[in-house]
Design a protein around this motif. Structure first.
Motif, PDB file in Angstrom:
ATOM      1  N   ALA A  88       6.211 -11.260  -4.543  1.00  0.00           N
ATOM      2  CA  ALA A  88       6.399 -10.350  -5.587  1.00  0.00           C
ATOM      3  C   ALA A  88       7.527 -10.929  -6.289  1.00  0.00           C
ATOM      4  O   ALA A  88       8.491 -10.109  -6.349  1.00  0.00           O
ATOM      5  CB  ALA A  88       6.255  -8.861  -5.137  1.00  0.00           C
ATOM      6  N   PRO A  89       7.948 -11.987  -6.894  1.00  0.00           N
ATOM      7  CA  PRO A  89       8.930 -12.380  -7.565  1.00  0.00           C
ATOM      8  C   PRO A  89       9.626 -11.424  -8.425  1.00  0.00           C
ATOM      9  O   PRO A  89      10.793 -11.603  -8.581  1.00  0.00           O
ATOM     10  CB  PRO A  89       8.656 -13.781  -8.040  1.00  0.00           C
ATOM     11  N   ALA A  90       8.687 -10.706  -9.254  1.00  0.00           N
ATOM     12  CA  ALA A  90       9.234  -9.797 -10.341  1.00  0.00           C
ATOM     13  C   ALA A  90      10.183  -8.467  -9.499  1.00  0.00           C
ATOM     14  O   ALA A  90      10.849  -8.030 -10.570  1.00  0.00           O
ATOM     15  CB  ALA A  90       8.071  -9.398 -11.161  1.00  0.00           C
TER      16      ALA A  90
ATOM     17  N   GLY B  85      17.426  10.505  -4.748  1.00  0.00           N
ATOM     18  CA  GLY B  85      16.354  10.203  -5.446  1.00  0.00           C
ATOM     19  C   GLY B  85      15.389   8.965  -5.142  1.00  0.00           C
ATOM     20  O   GLY B  85      14.299   8.807  -5.865  1.00  0.00           O
ATOM     21  N   CYS B  86      15.710   8.331  -4.212  1.00  0.00           N
ATOM     22  CA  CYS B  86      14.656   7.394  -3.739  1.00  0.00           C
ATOM     23  C   CYS B  86      13.226   7.935  -3.199  1.00  0.00           C
ATOM     24  O   CYS B  86      13.404   9.085  -2.510  1.00  0.00           O
ATOM     25  CB  CYS B  86      15.043   6.547  -2.482  1.00  0.00           C
ATOM     26  N   LYS B  87      12.166   7.181  -3.810  1.00  0.00           N
ATOM     27  CA  LYS B  87      10.894   8.047  -3.329  1.00  0.00           C
ATOM     28  C   LYS B  87      10.531   7.926  -2.053  1.00  0.00           C
ATOM     29  O   LYS B  87       9.651   8.749  -1.753  1.00  0.00           O
ATOM     30  CB  LYS B  87       9.774   7.402  -4.608  1.00  0.00           C
TER      31      LYS B  87
ATOM     32  N   THR C  42       0.890  -1.085   0.068  1.00  0.00           N
ATOM     33  CA  THR C  42      -0.092  -0.065   0.027  1.00  0.00           C
ATOM     34  C   THR C  42       0.710   1.282   0.124  1.00  0.00           C
ATOM     35  O   THR C  42       0.821   2.055   0.849  1.00  0.00           O
ATOM     36  CB  THR C  42      -1.069  -0.083   1.386  1.00  0.00           C
ATOM     37  N   PRO C  43       1.759   1.747  -0.999  1.00  0.00           N
ATOM     38  CA  PRO C  43       2.354   2.578  -1.291  1.00  0.00           C
ATOM     39  C   PRO C  43       1.875   3.712  -0.692  1.00  0.00           C
ATOM     40  O   PRO C  43       0.463   4.006  -1.495  1.00  0.00           O
ATOM     41  CB  PRO C  43       3.175   2.399  -2.579  1.00  0.00           C
ATOM     42  N   GLY C  44       2.222   5.034  -0.205  1.00  0.00           N
ATOM     43  CA  GLY C  44       1.462   5.904   0.252  1.00  0.00           C
ATOM     44  C   GLY C  44       0.976   6.137   1.557  1.00  0.00           C
ATOM     45  O   GLY C  44       0.955   7.164   2.131  1.00  0.00           O
TER      46      GLY C  44
ATOM     47  N   LYS D  13       2.274   4.031  -6.827  1.00  0.00           N
ATOM     48  CA  LYS D  13       1.977   2.722  -7.452  1.00  0.00           C
ATOM     49  C   LYS D  13       2.964   1.781  -6.910  1.00  0.00           C
ATOM     50  O   LYS D  13       4.061   2.288  -6.177  1.00  0.00           O
ATOM     51  CB  LYS D  13       2.388   2.681  -9.101  1.00  0.00           C
ATOM     52  N   VAL D  14       2.806   0.751  -6.664  1.00  0.00           N
ATOM     53  CA  VAL D  14       3.593  -0.472  -6.084  1.00  0.00           C
ATOM     54  C   VAL D  14       4.749  -0.491  -6.758  1.00  0.00           C
ATOM     55  O   VAL D  14       4.939  -0.448  -7.901  1.00  0.00           O
ATOM     56  CB  VAL D  14       2.801  -1.878  -6.085  1.00  0.00           C
ATOM     57  N   GLY D  15       5.672  -0.350  -5.984  1.00  0.00           N
ATOM     58  CA  GLY D  15       7.236  -0.188  -6.520  1.00  0.00           C
ATOM     59  C   GLY D  15       7.813  -1.540  -7.220  1.00  0.00           C
ATOM     60  O   GLY D  15       7.372  -2.736  -6.817  1.00  0.00           O
TER      61      GLY D  15
END
Length: 461
Positions: free
Chosen positions: A257-259, A328-330, A140-142, A232-234
Motif C-alpha cells: 500500500a505505497p499510498a 481520536g484514533c479509530k 480487513t479493518p473491523g 474502510k481500509v485506512g
C-alpha cells in the motif's frame, strides 16, 4: 514419539504441554531451575536443568533416542547451536528453531541453514509472523483477527459484537447462518466474558461477544457488514516501535500500500536513524517517547485510522494505544506478552491484541503435527484450534451423514473444500475422500478429531 524442547518460557512450556497431552514423551531443558521445577510439578513432562546447546545436557535429555528437537530459548545462538549439536552428535531427525534477529533470517536464502552448514529444518520467526498478522488485520479493518485458510479460499475472521449498530445482536446463530442462504459463512466459536465456547444453532449473540467466523473469501465484506462492521481500509497509520516487527511491517506496507501515510515513533535514537535510512523517504520516523502527548500530536495519531503499538514493553504499548484512542484514533492494535493483562484489555478500548507467544505456538505446532491435519491456528492457548485436515479412506466421517456422526460438542465443522469449491455442510451432508475440512476443535477433543479425520496424526518424525 520423543521430543526435546529447549526453553521453558511461555512458548516452550505451552508446546511441551500440548505435545505431552497428545501422548508424546517430552523433555524440557532450561538453565532456570525454578522454571524446571514448575514444569516437573505441573505437567507430564521431564525437566532438565542445564544449557540447551551443551552436548552433555542434550545427552542427559535423551537426544540419542529423540525424534525431534524444538529450540525456543531466548537466544538465537543457543537455538542454532542446539540444532547443530542435535544433528551432528545425536542424529535427531527433525529440528525446529525460533530465530529473531533479522541478520540471521536474511542469510537463509544463501543456504546458511542447509544440513551441511546449520541444519535447521524449520525456522520460526515471531517478528515476521507478527508483522504478517498485523498486515492482514490492516487489510480487513473491523476484524480483530484474520487468517487465510484453504489456500485463500476461506478466511477465519474474528469480529467484535458492538453494543449498538449490529443487526445480529440477540439473534440465534442458526438464524444468522441461514440468512446467508447456507452459502458464505459459519460461526465456529464465541468468546464471552473471557470464556470461549463452541456455539450451537440456538445460542444467541450478545453485545461485547467476540465471534470467530469461517467465511468464503469473496463473501468477507458481506459477513462484516452483517455483523455491523463497515470500516474502510485506512490511509494513515502510526507504528509505535521500530524494532524488527515495526521494520518488517513498514516494509510490507510500503510494498502493498505505497499510498498509505506511515509514521513510526521510536525511543532509541540510533534505531530511529537506522530505520529511517532503511525505509527511505516514504516513511517518517520520529524519535521520542510515544507516551509523550506532544509527540503523539506531532505524529498526528488522533487523525490516524490505526495505531499499532509493538514495542518490547507491554505497558508502553497499552498506554500509548489508550492515549491515541482518546486523541481520536479509530483503531488500536496492541502487542501484549503478559497473559495477566488479557482480561483488562477489553475495558481499555483496545481493538485487537497481538500475542507473540500465541503466534509462535501456532506456527510451531503447525510444523510439528503431520498426517491428517495440514494446518492449524490456535484461537486461545487454553481453548482450541481451527484445523484444516484432509479426509482419507480410513476416516470415520465417511460412514454417515453429518447429523448422524455424533460429533462431540467440542468440535464443529466450519467448511469443506471439495474440488476447489467451498461448501458449508448441512445436516444431510456426506464427506468424500479428499475433502479438505476446516473445523474448530477444543483441546479436550483434539485426539478424537484426529482419529475421525483418518490415520492417527502424530508429531512428525
Amino acid at each position: 514419539m520423543k521430543v526435546i524442547v529447549c526453553g521453558a518460557g511461555q512458548v516452550g512450556t505451552t508446546i511441551a504441554r500440548h505435545l505431552a497431552s497428545e501422548g508424546a514423551q517430552v523433555t524440557v531443558i532450561d538453565n532456570d531451575a525454578e522454571q524446571i521445577r514448575r514444569i516437573d510439578a505441573s505437567y507430564d513432562v521431564r525437566g532438565i536443568v542445564g544449557h540447551a546447546s551443551y552436548p552433555g545436557t542434550l545427552r542427559q535429555a535423551g537426544a540419542r533416542d529423540a525424534d525431534m528437537l524444538i529450540a525456543v530459548t531466548r537466544s538465537d545462538e543457543v537455538n542454532m547451536v542446539a540444532c547443530q549439536v542435535a544433528y551432528s552428535l545425536f542424529k535427531v531427525k527433525r529440528r525446529i528453531a525460533r530465530l529473531r534477529h533479522a541478520g540471521y533470517l536474511a542469510q537463509d536464502k544463501s543456504g546458511l541453514f542447509a544440513a551441511e552448514h546449520l541444519p535447521i529444518d524449520v525456522i520460526i520467526s515471531p517478528e515476521i509472523e507478527i508483522a504478517e498478522g498485523i498486515a492482514r488485520r490492516l487489510r480487513t479493518p473491523g476484524a480483530f483477527d484474520m487468517v487465510p485458510l484453504a489456500n485463500g479460499l476461506v478466511e477465519l475472521l474474528g469480529l467484535h459484537i458492538e453494543p449498538s449498530g449490529s443487526a445480529v445482536t440477540g439473534e440465534r446463530v442458526g438464524d444468522i447462518v441461514e440468512g446467508f442462504d447456507d452459502d458464505g459463512m459459519n460461526v465456529v466459536a464465541i468468546v464471552r466474558n473471557g470464556a470461549c465456547f463452541v456455539p450451537d444453532a440456538d445460542d444467541k449473540l450478545e453485545p461485547g461477544d467476540d465471534v470467530y467466523i469461517v467465511a468464503k473469501h469473496e463473501r468477507v465484506s458481506d459477513v462484516m457488514l452483517a455483523f455491523g462492521h463497515a470500516e474502510k481500509v485506512g490511509r494513515r497509520l502510526v507504528i509505535v516501535g521500530a524494532g524488527n516487527v515495526g521494520l518488517h511491517l513498514a516494509r510490507k506496507i510500503r510494498r502493498s500500500a505505497p499510498a498509505m501515510d506511515v509514521k513510526i515513533i521510536e525511543q532509541n535514537r540510533d534505531r530511529a536513524e537506522f530505520v529511517s535510512q532503511e525505509l527511505g523517504g516514504g516513511v517518517i520516523v520520529l524519535h521520542g517517547d510515544a507516551l509523550d502527548r506532544q509527540l503523539l500530536e506531532e505524529a498526528q495519531a488522533g487523525l490516524a485510522e490505526t495505531i499499532v503499538a509493538i514495542t518490547n514493553d507491554d505497558e508502553t504499548n497499552i498506554f500509548t494505544s489508550v492515549l491515541a484512542k482518546q486523541a481520536g484514533c479509530k483503531r488500536a492494535i496492541t502487542l501484549v506478552n503478559k497473559r495477566s493483562y488479557e482480561a483488562l484489555i477489553p475495558t481499555l478500548g483496545i481493538d485487537a491484541v497481538v500475542s507473540p507467544s500465541a503466534m509462535t505456538i501456532s506456527t510451531v505446532l503447525r510444523h510439528v503435527r503431520r498426517g491428517a491435519i495440514s494446518a492449524l491456528y490456535t484461537l486461545r492457548e487454553d481453548f482450541g484450534e481451527v484445523v484444516e485436515a484432509e479426509i482419507d479412506e480410513g476416516s470415520r466421517l465417511l460412514r454417515l451423514p453429518l447429523d448422524q456422526l455424533g460429533l462431540p460438542k467440542g468440535m464443529k465443522i466450519g467448511a469443506v473444500v471439495r474440488d476447489g469449491a467451498v461448501i458449508f455442510p448441512q445436516a444431510d451432508f456426506r464427506f468424500s475422500v479428499g475433502d479438505h475440512v476446516i473445523a474448530l476443535v477444543t483441546y479436550s477433543y483434539l485426539k478424537l478429531a484426529e482419529a475421525l479425520f483418518g490415520a492417527p496424526n502424530r508429531p512428525a518424525a
